[in-house]
Scaffold this active site. Structure first.
Site, short mmCIF file in Angstrom:
data_model
loop_
_atom_site.label_atom_id
_atom_site.label_comp_id
_atom_site.label_asym_id
_atom_site.label_seq_id
_atom_site.Cartn_x
_atom_site.Cartn_y
_atom_site.Cartn_z
CE LYS A 78 -8.79 0.43 -15.88
NZ LYS A 78 -8.95 -0.31 -16.91
CE LYS B 101 -7.04 1.17 -19.32
NZ LYS B 101 -7.34 0.16 -19.92
CE LYS C 101 -1.44 -2.48 -21.36
NZ LYS C 101 -2.81 -3.14 -21.48
NE ARG D 173 -1.51 -3.67 -17.71
CZ ARG D 173 -0.73 -2.46 -17.92
NH1 ARG D 173 0.68 -2.44 -17.58
NH2 ARG D 173 -1.24 -1.50 -18.09
C1 PBG Z 1 -7.25 -3.15 -20.68
C2 PBG Z 1 -7.79 -3.07 -19.23
C3 PBG Z 1 -7.17 -2.90 -18.18
C4 PBG Z 1 -8.10 -2.57 -17.14
C5 PBG Z 1 -9.15 -2.67 -17.76
N1 PBG Z 1 -9.25 -2.99 -18.84
C6 PBG Z 1 -5.40 -2.96 -17.90
C7 PBG Z 1 -4.85 -2.11 -18.73
O1 PBG Z 1 -5.11 -1.26 -19.60
O2 PBG Z 1 -3.59 -2.53 -19.05
C8 PBG Z 1 -7.56 -2.55 -15.81
C9 PBG Z 1 -8.48 -3.00 -14.73
C10 PBG Z 1 -8.09 -3.21 -13.17
O3 PBG Z 1 -6.73 -3.09 -13.04
O4 PBG Z 1 -8.65 -3.43 -12.49
N2 PBG Z 1 -7.67 -2.72 -21.70
#
Ligand code: PBG
Length: 336
Positions: free
Chosen positions: A259, A205, A228, A215
Site C-alpha cells: 500500500k 505500507k 507518519k 484521512r
Molecule cells: C490508517 C489507514 C490509512 C489508510 C487505511 N488505513 C491511512 C493512513 O495510514 O494514514 C489509507 C487508505 C486510503 O488512503 O485509501 N491506519
C-alpha cells in the site's frame, strides 16, 4: 556477421499483431483476467440511520450508517465481491489521546461487523487494526512526547483485534506499522480461542501523500499532528519492504498487503516472487481521486481507466485488490 535466429522468432515470419487482430484471439491469449472475486470493497461507517454522506475528496464514495452499510454488503455479495473492509468515522467527542474507544466492544465498528455478518454470513468482513480513527492526534499509535510508542501501542492493538474478532470480524488487518504487532496479535487471538481468524497484514505500507482523501473520510486529517514517517515506510525503499513482509509472514500473517497500489507495483511483484504468499494491494484514496478527477474533466475515460488500473495489479502479481472502485468495477465486468 551471422544473425542467429531468435528462439522467439523474428520478423517477417513472426508478426505479433496476428494474435491481436480479432476479439476472439485476444481473449484466448490474454495472460491475466480481472474478476469481481479479485476485489475487496472498503466501506466507511458512521452513526445514525439511513444516512449516506458524501466525502468531498472522494466523489462517489459515501460514509454509510450501519443499516445502509448492510445494504452495501448485500450488493457486494450480489456482485460477487468476496469481502468488505470496514473503516469507522466516529464522533470527534469519542476521540482521545489513547484511542480507548477502539476497545469498546459496542463501538461503531463492532456493531457494524455484527450487523453485516448477521445479514451476510458468507461475505468476508475485514477490519483495520490501528488507532488513527480513534485518537485525538490522528496517529495510528500512542503518542508520547512527540514519539509514537511501539510496544505500548502493540498492547492496545492486540485488545482492539480481539474485540473486533469477537464481534465476528473474519480478517484482522493491522495497518499501523508498529514492529512486532502481527505476532503479538496472532498470540492474543489464539489465547482468546480465535485461532481461525485470519490476519491480513499491511506489511509494506508507505508514508504516502496518496492517503489524503481517506484521512478526510475518517476525520483524522485536520487532527493529524505531524506525519507518519517514523512508522510508515520511506517511498525510496524496496529491500526494506521485503524485510517487513518476511517478518510478518514469520509472525503468522495469512496474507500481506502492499500500500499504496499503482505507484508501488514493483513492490507487489517483488513480494509475490520472493514469498509466493497471498499478496494484496490497496488502490488507495488518492489513486481513486486522481482517476475520478481526471474523468470528471473529460481527460480520462473513466471505465477504461478503472479496469486498466485494476488489471495492472493482477499483472504485477496481486491476488486481490482493495479498491473504492469495487462496486463499479464489478458492474463493468458483468457487461458482455
Ligand atoms: C490508517 C489507514 C490509512 C489508510 C487505511 N488505513 C491511512 C493512513 O495510514 O494514514 C489509507 C487508505 C486510503 O488512503 O485509501 N491506519
Amino acid at each position: 556477421m551471422s544473425t542467429k535466429p531468435s528462439p522467439l522468432g523474428s520478423f517477417p515470419r513472426t508478426r505479433l499483431r496476428r494474435n491481436r487482430r480479432a476479439v476472439w484471439a485476444r481473449a484466448l491469449v490474454a495472460e491475466h483476467r480481472l474478476a469481481a472475486s479479485d476485489l475487496i470493497a472498503p466501506l466507511f461507517v458512521i452513526e445514525g440511520t439511513n444516512i449516506a454522506e458524501d466525502i468531498a475528496s472522494m466523489p462517489g464514495v459515501q460514509r454509510l450508517s450501519i443499516d445502509r452499510a448492510v445494504q452495501a454488503a448485500a450488493e457486494a455479495k450480489r456482485l460477487g465481491i468476496p469481502a468488505v473492509a470496514l473503516f469507522p468515522r466516529i464522533d470527534d467527542k469519542l476521540k482521545g489521546d489513547d484511542g480507548a474507544e477502539a476497545l469498546n466492544p459496542d463501538n461503531l465498528i463492532c456493531r457494524a461487523v455484527r450487523a453485516i455478518k448477521a445479514a451476510q454470513p458468507d461475505l468476508g468482513v475485514i477490519c483495520d487494526v490501528a488507532l488513527d480513527p480513534y485518537t485525538s492526534h490522528g496517529h495510528d499509535g500512542l503518542l508520547h512526547g512527540g514519539a509514537i510508542l511501539n510496544d505500548e501501542t502493540i498492547g492496545v492493538l492486540c485488545r482492539q483485534a480481539v474485540v473486533q474478532a469477537q464481534a465476528g470480524c473474519d480478517v484482522i488487518a493491522p495497518s499501523d506499522m508498529m514492529d512486532g504487532r502481527v505476532g503479538a496479535i496472532r498470540d492474543a487471538l489464539d489465547r482468546a480461542g480465535l485461532t481461525d481468524v485470519q490476519i491480513l497484514s499491511y506489511a509494506a505500507k508507505y508514508a504516502s501523500a496518496f492517503y489524503g482523501p481517506f484521512r478526510d473520510a475518517v476525520g483524522s486529517k485536520k487532527l493529524l499532528a505531524g506525519d507518519k514517517k517514523t512508522y510508515q515506510m520511506d517511498p525510496a525503499n524496496s529491500d526494506e519492504a521485503i524485510r517487513e513482509v518476511a517478518l510478518d509472514i514469520a509472525e503468522g500473517a495469512d496474507m500481506v498487503m502492499v500500500k499504496p497500489g499503482l505507484p508501488y507495483l514493483d513492490i507487489v511483484r517483488r513480494v509475490k516472487e520472493t514469498f509466493a504468499v497471498p499478496t494484496f494491494a490497496y488502490q488507495v484514496s488518492g489513486e481513486y481521486a486522481m482517476i475520478v478527477a481526471a474523468a470528471e474533466r473529460g481527460w480520462l475515460e473513466r471505465d477504461r481507466a478503472i479496469l486498466e488500473s485494476l488489471m495492472a495489479f493482477k499483472r504485477a502479481g496481486a491476488d486481490a485488490m482493495v479498491t473504492y472502485f469495487a462496486f463499479e468495477a464489478a458492474r463493468l465486468l458483468q457487461r458482455p
